[in-house]
Design a protein around this motif. Structure first.
Motif, PDB file in Angstrom:
ATOM      1  N   LEU A   1       0.829  -1.198   0.000  1.00 26.92           N
ATOM      2  CA  LEU A   1       0.000   0.000   0.000  1.00 26.92           C
ATOM      3  C   LEU A   1       0.864   1.248   0.000  1.00 26.92           C
ATOM      4  CD1 LEU A   1      -2.622  -0.953   2.754  1.00 26.92           C
ATOM      5  CD2 LEU A   1      -2.805  -1.274   0.266  1.00 26.92           C
ATOM      6  N   PRO A   2       0.457   2.299  -0.729  1.00 27.40           N
ATOM      7  CA  PRO A   2       1.115   3.594  -0.549  1.00 27.40           C
ATOM      8  C   PRO A   2       1.029   3.994   0.921  1.00 27.40           C
ATOM      9  CG  PRO A   2      -0.424   3.651  -2.401  1.00 27.40           C
ATOM     10  CD  PRO A   2      -0.655   2.359  -1.687  1.00 27.40           C
ATOM     11  N   TYR A   3       2.074   4.656   1.414  1.00 23.59           N
ATOM     12  CA  TYR A   3       2.140   4.902   2.855  1.00 23.59           C
ATOM     13  C   TYR A   3       0.934   5.672   3.364  1.00 23.59           C
ATOM     14  CZ  TYR A   3       3.253   9.841   2.378  1.00 23.59           C
ATOM     15  OH  TYR A   3       3.171  11.176   2.094  1.00 23.59           O
ATOM     16  N   ALA A   4       0.421   6.629   2.575  1.00 22.42           N
ATOM     17  CA  ALA A   4      -0.710   7.434   3.036  1.00 22.42           C
ATOM     18  C   ALA A   4      -1.946   6.557   3.216  1.00 22.42           C
ATOM     19  CB  ALA A   4      -0.990   8.565   2.054  1.00 22.42           C
ATOM     20  N   LEU A   5      -2.137   5.610   2.312  1.00 19.06           N
ATOM     21  CA  LEU A   5      -3.266   4.700   2.427  1.00 19.06           C
ATOM     22  C   LEU A   5      -3.056   3.729   3.579  1.00 19.06           C
ATOM     23  CD1 LEU A   5      -5.924   3.596   1.465  1.00 19.06           C
ATOM     24  CD2 LEU A   5      -4.741   2.404  -0.385  1.00 19.06           C
ATOM     25  N   ALA A   6      -1.835   3.230   3.735  1.00 18.72           N
ATOM     26  CA  ALA A   6      -1.541   2.319   4.850  1.00 18.72           C
ATOM     27  C   ALA A   6      -1.787   3.018   6.185  1.00 18.72           C
ATOM     28  CB  ALA A   6      -0.099   1.834   4.757  1.00 18.72           C
ATOM     29  N   GLU A   7      -1.440   4.293   6.261  1.00 16.38           N
ATOM     30  CA  GLU A   7      -1.623   5.052   7.496  1.00 16.38           C
ATOM     31  C   GLU A   7      -3.097   5.140   7.868  1.00 16.38           C
ATOM     32  OE1 GLU A   7       0.524   9.041   8.945  1.00 16.38           O
ATOM     33  OE2 GLU A   7      -0.938   9.426   7.360  1.00 16.38           O
ATOM     34  N   VAL A   8      -3.941   5.490   6.898  1.00 14.26           N
ATOM     35  CA  VAL A   8      -5.377   5.613   7.162  1.00 14.26           C
ATOM     36  C   VAL A   8      -5.980   4.245   7.458  1.00 14.26           C
ATOM     37  CG1 VAL A   8      -7.607   6.283   6.182  1.00 14.26           C
ATOM     38  CG2 VAL A   8      -5.581   7.698   5.766  1.00 14.26           C
ATOM     39  N   ASN A   9      -5.601   3.243   6.662  1.00 15.79           N
ATOM     40  CA  ASN A   9      -6.151   1.904   6.859  1.00 15.79           C
ATOM     41  C   ASN A   9      -5.733   1.314   8.198  1.00 15.79           C
ATOM     42  OD1 ASN A   9      -7.733  -0.215   5.442  1.00 15.79           O
ATOM     43  ND2 ASN A   9      -5.869  -1.404   5.734  1.00 15.79           N
ATOM     44  N   GLY A  10      -4.578   1.739   8.708  1.00 10.22           N
ATOM     45  CA  GLY A  10      -4.150   1.278  10.030  1.00 10.22           C
ATOM     46  C   GLY A  10      -5.009   1.835  11.145  1.00 10.22           C
ATOM     47  N   GLN A  11      -5.553   3.038  10.929  1.00  8.28           N
ATOM     48  CA  GLN A  11      -6.448   3.633  11.921  1.00  8.28           C
ATOM     49  C   GLN A  11      -7.849   3.049  11.854  1.00  8.28           C
ATOM     50  OE1 GLN A  11      -5.838   7.810  10.679  1.00  8.28           O
ATOM     51  NE2 GLN A  11      -5.160   8.201  12.761  1.00  8.28           N
ATOM     52  N   TRP A  12      -8.277   2.729  10.616  1.00  6.53           N
ATOM     53  CA  TRP A  12      -9.661   2.290  10.412  1.00  6.53           C
ATOM     54  C   TRP A  12      -9.681   1.384   9.197  1.00  6.53           C
ATOM     55  CZ3 TRP A  12     -14.314   6.199   9.860  1.00  6.53           C
ATOM     56  CH2 TRP A  12     -15.466   5.627  10.403  1.00  6.53           C
ATOM     57  N   ASP A  13      -9.953   0.111   9.407  1.00  4.56           N
ATOM     58  CA  ASP A  13      -9.897  -0.880   8.343  1.00  4.56           C
ATOM     59  C   ASP A  13     -10.928  -0.558   7.255  1.00  4.56           C
ATOM     60  OD1 ASP A  13      -9.640  -3.082   6.754  1.00  4.56           O
ATOM     61  OD2 ASP A  13     -10.398  -4.529   8.223  1.00  4.56           O
ATOM     62  N   LEU A  14     -10.438  -0.256   6.055  1.00  6.76           N
ATOM     63  CA  LEU A  14     -11.324   0.066   4.936  1.00  6.76           C
ATOM     64  C   LEU A  14     -11.637  -1.150   4.067  1.00  6.76           C
ATOM     65  CD1 LEU A  14      -9.788   3.506   3.871  1.00  6.76           C
ATOM     66  CD2 LEU A  14     -11.798   3.090   5.294  1.00  6.76           C
ATOM     67  N   GLU A  15     -11.225  -2.332   4.530  1.00 10.12           N
ATOM     68  CA  GLU A  15     -11.522  -3.584   3.827  1.00 10.12           C
ATOM     69  C   GLU A  15     -11.091  -3.485   2.363  1.00 10.12           C
ATOM     70  OE1 GLU A  15     -15.661  -4.368   4.565  1.00 10.12           O
ATOM     71  OE2 GLU A  15     -15.391  -4.399   6.745  1.00 10.12           O
ATOM     72  N   LEU A  16      -9.805  -3.224   2.175  1.00  8.02           N
ATOM     73  CA  LEU A  16      -9.278  -2.872   0.866  1.00  8.02           C
ATOM     74  C   LEU A  16      -9.300  -4.022  -0.137  1.00  8.02           C
ATOM     75  CD1 LEU A  16      -6.248  -0.700   2.004  1.00  8.02           C
ATOM     76  CD2 LEU A  16      -8.466   0.091   1.170  1.00  8.02           C
ATOM     77  N   SER A  17      -9.453  -5.245   0.321  1.00  8.99           N
ATOM     78  CA  SER A  17      -9.435  -6.386  -0.601  1.00  8.99           C
ATOM     79  C   SER A  17     -10.791  -6.642  -1.253  1.00  8.99           C
ATOM     80  CB  SER A  17      -8.990  -7.656   0.140  1.00  8.99           C
ATOM     81  OG  SER A  17      -9.892  -7.972   1.189  1.00  8.99           O
ATOM     82  N   SER A  18     -11.829  -5.945  -0.822  1.00  8.14           N
ATOM     83  CA  SER A  18     -13.161  -6.149  -1.395  1.00  8.14           C
ATOM     84  C   SER A  18     -13.509  -5.012  -2.348  1.00  8.14           C
ATOM     85  CB  SER A  18     -14.212  -6.225  -0.287  1.00  8.14           C
ATOM     86  OG  SER A  18     -14.330  -4.968   0.375  1.00  8.14           O
TER      87      SER A  18
END
Length: 382
Positions: free
Chosen positions: A168-185
């Motif tokens: 993941l780009p770091y900015a996306l990883a940072e946000v997804n680490g705070q709140w799971d956006l279920e990126l695989s769906s």
């Protein structure tokens, strides 16, 4: 009345920092309004789609699309399609309005340049940068950084183009680490609508802008699928029409073909698959909102034409070289001389590690408008 597979305001997963519900706006109307009132949204006015702002004479240049006019067009298309499919139009509009907030100056040229400059520091992606803007960089509210948008809007920004795979780009990883956006769906159908609306808008207006810029003529479009027949239909219905009206009438037909195709395909797929919830939409094998296969192939031919005749036209390539050189000058200067940053950016930059400083410089440079980046380059580099 929305469909059972639409996102329902009462079922929203809410905000990372809970807030009282509005008495007269749904959660996604509130998200939409916060996006429109953000600083990043206003800056889209002076960010490029294809042409650098100063290119061409002033009269002609004023008619080219910017990121802001493009975004408004995408939001309009998204509301139309979402309404026709009984989806939540407010969520589709909110995602559409936010989808380009992370774009840097100078369009895709600027993104390419910053991607190369940020390669040692976690990369750059405009969707991820949009998330960073709405979760961190907008700093106007007393209780939080960012806009504190709902989970559904953040999900739509992150993956309206489809599931996001690692790394993941770091900015996306940072946000997804705070709140799971279920990126695989998949994203919601509303976010998928925003993505298709983006394709429809730029396919339409890039043809229009390319004609206005005289990079090609109407005669050059005669053999293109969808476009050629649209001009032929206008000529049959309105012989002798003046050039401007002929162009507008033909391209609005191209626009209509794309919108009607998406709606028809989605209606057929939804009727066949009968999804009963937004979770079933997210779990599907691929998007539910898309072009038909024949139109998709036709649009590939149109995009190929635009790539050759517009995006890689000699005048545009010359501009690409110039603005890439500007960013290649500015970025390392700010890295080695953080005192050149505006005053409120300096304390954090001086205290940061090399990687953290790169991300701060990126936030600053990516937030620039075309005209500001050019003025800063002129001021610093002469």
């Amino acid at each position: 009345m929305t469909a059972p597979y639409a996102c329902q305001p009462d079922d929203s997963r809410g905000r990372l920092l809970p807030e009282n519900l509005s008495s007269f706006r749904s959660p996604w109307q509130r998200d939409r309004d916060r996006i429109i009132h953000s600083s990043a949204f206003r800056r889209l006015k002076h960010k490029t789609q294809v042409f650098v702002e100063q290119e061409g004479d002033a009269y002609r240049g004023d008619y080219f699309r910017t990121r802001l006019t493009h975004t408004i067009e995408v939001a309009q298309v998204a509301r139309t399609i979402a309404g026709a499919l009984s989806l939540n139009t407010d969520l589709a509009e909110a995602v559409a309005l936010a989808h380009d907030l992370g774009h840097p100056p100078f369009g895709h040229t600027g993104e390419d340049a910053l991607s190369a400059l940020m390669a040692p520091y976690g990369g750059f992606d405009h969707n991820a940068q949009a998330l960073r803007i709405v979760t961190r960089l907008e700093r106007h509210y007393a209780g939080f950084d960012g806009l504190n948008l709902t989970w559904e809007t953040l999900e739509g920004i992150a993956k309206h183009n489809g599931p996001v795979a690692a790394p993941l780009p770091y900015a996306l990883a940072e946000v997804n680490g705070q709140w799971d956006l279920e990126l695989s769906s998949n994203a919601s159908a509303e976010a998928q609508v925003a993505a298709v609306a983006d394709d429809i808008a730029y396919n339409h207006h890039d043809l229009h802008d390319g004609l206005r810029a005289a990079l090609f003529t109407e005669a050059d479009l005669a053999d293109l699928p969808v476009v050629g027949p649209a001009f032929a239909e206008v000529d049959a219905l309105h012989p002798g029409l003046d050039r401007g009206r002929r162009r507008h009438e033909a391209l609005r037909r191209v626009f209509g073909v794309m919108v009607e195709d998406v709606i028809a395909v989605a209606q057929n797929r939804l009727a066949a698959l009968q999804p009963r919830s937004v979770e079933e939409i997210r779990a599907m094998d691929g998007p539910i909102i898309r072009f038909s296969k024949p139109l998709y192939q036709n649009l590939k031919a149109i995009k190929s034409f635009l790539f050759t005749r517009m995006y890689r036209a000699p005048s545009v390539v010359d501009e690409r070289k110039l603005v890439t050189a500007m960013l290649n000058d500015l970025f390392p200067l700010y890295m080695t001389n953080p005192e050149m940053l505006p005053e409120h950016w300096r304390p954090e930059a001086f205290a940061a590690s090399q990687t953290e400083r790169a991300r701060i410089v990126l936030d600053y440079v990516a937030g620039m408008t075309d005209r500001y980046a050019m003025a800063e380059w002129e001021r610093i580099c002469g």
